[in-house]
Scaffold this active site. Structure first.
Site, mmCIF file in Angstrom:
data_model
loop_
_atom_site.group_PDB
_atom_site.id
_atom_site.type_symbol
_atom_site.label_atom_id
_atom_site.label_comp_id
_atom_site.label_asym_id
_atom_site.label_seq_id
_atom_site.Cartn_x
_atom_site.Cartn_y
_atom_site.Cartn_z
ATOM 1 N N SER A 64 47.647 36.794 44.932
ATOM 2 C CA SER A 64 47.996 36.085 46.167
ATOM 3 C C SER A 64 48.400 37.052 47.276
ATOM 4 O O SER A 64 48.848 38.174 47.023
ATOM 5 C CB SER A 64 49.143 35.117 45.908
ATOM 6 O OG SER A 64 48.833 34.272 44.827
HETATM 7 N N1 SAH Z 1 50.173 34.849 40.419
HETATM 8 C C1 SAH Z 1 48.923 35.561 40.288
HETATM 9 C C2 SAH Z 1 47.804 34.876 41.011
HETATM 10 C C3 SAH Z 1 47.209 33.919 40.131
HETATM 11 S S1 SAH Z 1 45.651 33.213 40.596
HETATM 12 C C4 SAH Z 1 49.059 36.976 40.747
HETATM 13 O O1 SAH Z 1 50.108 37.346 41.281
HETATM 14 O O2 SAH Z 1 48.130 37.748 40.530
HETATM 15 C C5 SAH Z 1 45.789 31.786 39.531
HETATM 16 C C6 SAH Z 1 45.738 32.059 38.064
HETATM 17 O O3 SAH Z 1 45.947 30.826 37.409
HETATM 18 C C7 SAH Z 1 44.395 32.584 37.582
HETATM 19 O O4 SAH Z 1 44.584 33.767 36.860
HETATM 20 C C8 SAH Z 1 43.876 31.469 36.690
HETATM 21 O O5 SAH Z 1 43.092 31.912 35.586
HETATM 22 C C9 SAH Z 1 45.158 30.817 36.246
HETATM 23 N N2 SAH Z 1 45.057 29.432 35.764
HETATM 24 C C10 SAH Z 1 44.266 28.437 36.226
HETATM 25 N N3 SAH Z 1 44.483 27.301 35.517
HETATM 26 C C11 SAH Z 1 45.451 27.580 34.610
HETATM 27 C C12 SAH Z 1 46.134 26.824 33.592
HETATM 28 N N4 SAH Z 1 45.868 25.530 33.375
HETATM 29 N N5 SAH Z 1 47.060 27.444 32.848
HETATM 30 C C13 SAH Z 1 47.356 28.745 33.037
HETATM 31 N N6 SAH Z 1 46.757 29.511 33.982
HETATM 32 C C14 SAH Z 1 45.815 28.941 34.757
#
Ligand code: SAH
Length: 218
Positions: A64
């Site tokens: 993000s």
């Molecule tokens: N906070 C992260 C950004 C995450 S992007 C950072 O600082 O890098 C969102 C993430 O959520 C992705 O890696 C995706 O694979 C994950 N995601 C999507 N659906 C999910 C679920 N149901 N449970 C766990 N993770 C999930």
């Protein structure tokens, strides 16, 4: 936690993008100044790691924008002993920020290859107060509940019911709620009279894919 690599870039990022846009929580500003974001992006993107933008981290996912990380973290009003649940470990950058500020972080990622990389990067910073799980995070982590704070870092159509059920009294939750194209950052507090929510601005996240999120194929 102290890291001297690219310190000046980090300070500039905090001053211009975070404090400059109205995030004033000193502990949050200090955490963003301490955690080396360039270690959480692919090596080829290290030079733009402190830019005002989300960046690709592999498997179609993104780290993000720093401002969004700061805004969401500040909304959780973390205290040192807090137990925090994070959904969407991704690169692990937000995880490291949470671990720096709270007591213990439980983080869930659905893609195993991302979880493994995140665990390696967070551990390399000496942050040992994090538990990792590869699973559908929309179900939460019932055995570790209740949580003082819950952070969802992927777009969800609604606040997932299991996460609300796992929130402690006076617990805080933040999540981007909306459709696949655009969401609103929703911040909620579990008050004695029920969940009190406010909208904290527009945002755009990759989808939360799971039982209480978006379906797998869209
Ligand atoms: N906070 C992260 C950004 C995450 S992007 C950072 O600082 O890098 C969102 C993430 O959520 C992705 O890696 C995706 O694979 C994950 N995601 C999507 N659906 C999910 C679920 N149901 N449970 C766990 N993770 C999930």
């Amino acid at each position: 936690m102290r890291c001297d690599e690219r310190r000046a870039e980090r300070r500039r990022m905090v001053a211009r993008q975070i404090a400059g846009r109205g995030v004033s929580d000193r502990r949050v500003l200090a955490a963003l100044a301490a955690i080396p974001r360039h270690r959480f992006v692919p090596p080829s993107l290290a030079d733009v790691a402190y830019d005002d933008a989300p960046l690709p981290v592999g498997s179609g996912q993104t780290i993000s924008q720093p401002y969004m990380v700061a805004l969401m973290t500040a909304a959780l009003r973390l205290r040192r002993g807090d137990r925090v649940l994070e959904i969407g470990t991704g690169s692990g950058y937000q995880t490291a920020i949470l671990a720096h500020l709270a007591g213990c972080v439980f983080t869930i990622e659905r893609l195993a290859e991302l979880a493994a990389g995140a665990e390696r990067r967070v551990a390399a910073l000496g942050l040992a107060n994090v538990r990792y799980r590869v699973a559908d995070g929309t179900l939460g982590w019932p055995e570790a509940a209740p949580f003082d704070a819950v952070l969802v870092t992927a777009a969800t159509p609604d606040l997932p019911a299991p996460l609300l059920a796992q929130l402690a009294p006076l617990g805080r939750i933040a999540a981007p709620v909306g459709d696949l194209a655009l969401q609103e950052l929703i911040v909620g507090v579990r008050e004695p009279r029920g969940l009190v929510t406010r909208a904290a601005g527009g945002c755009r996240f990759v989808p939360l894919v799971g039982r209480h999120g978006f379906p797998d194929a869209f």
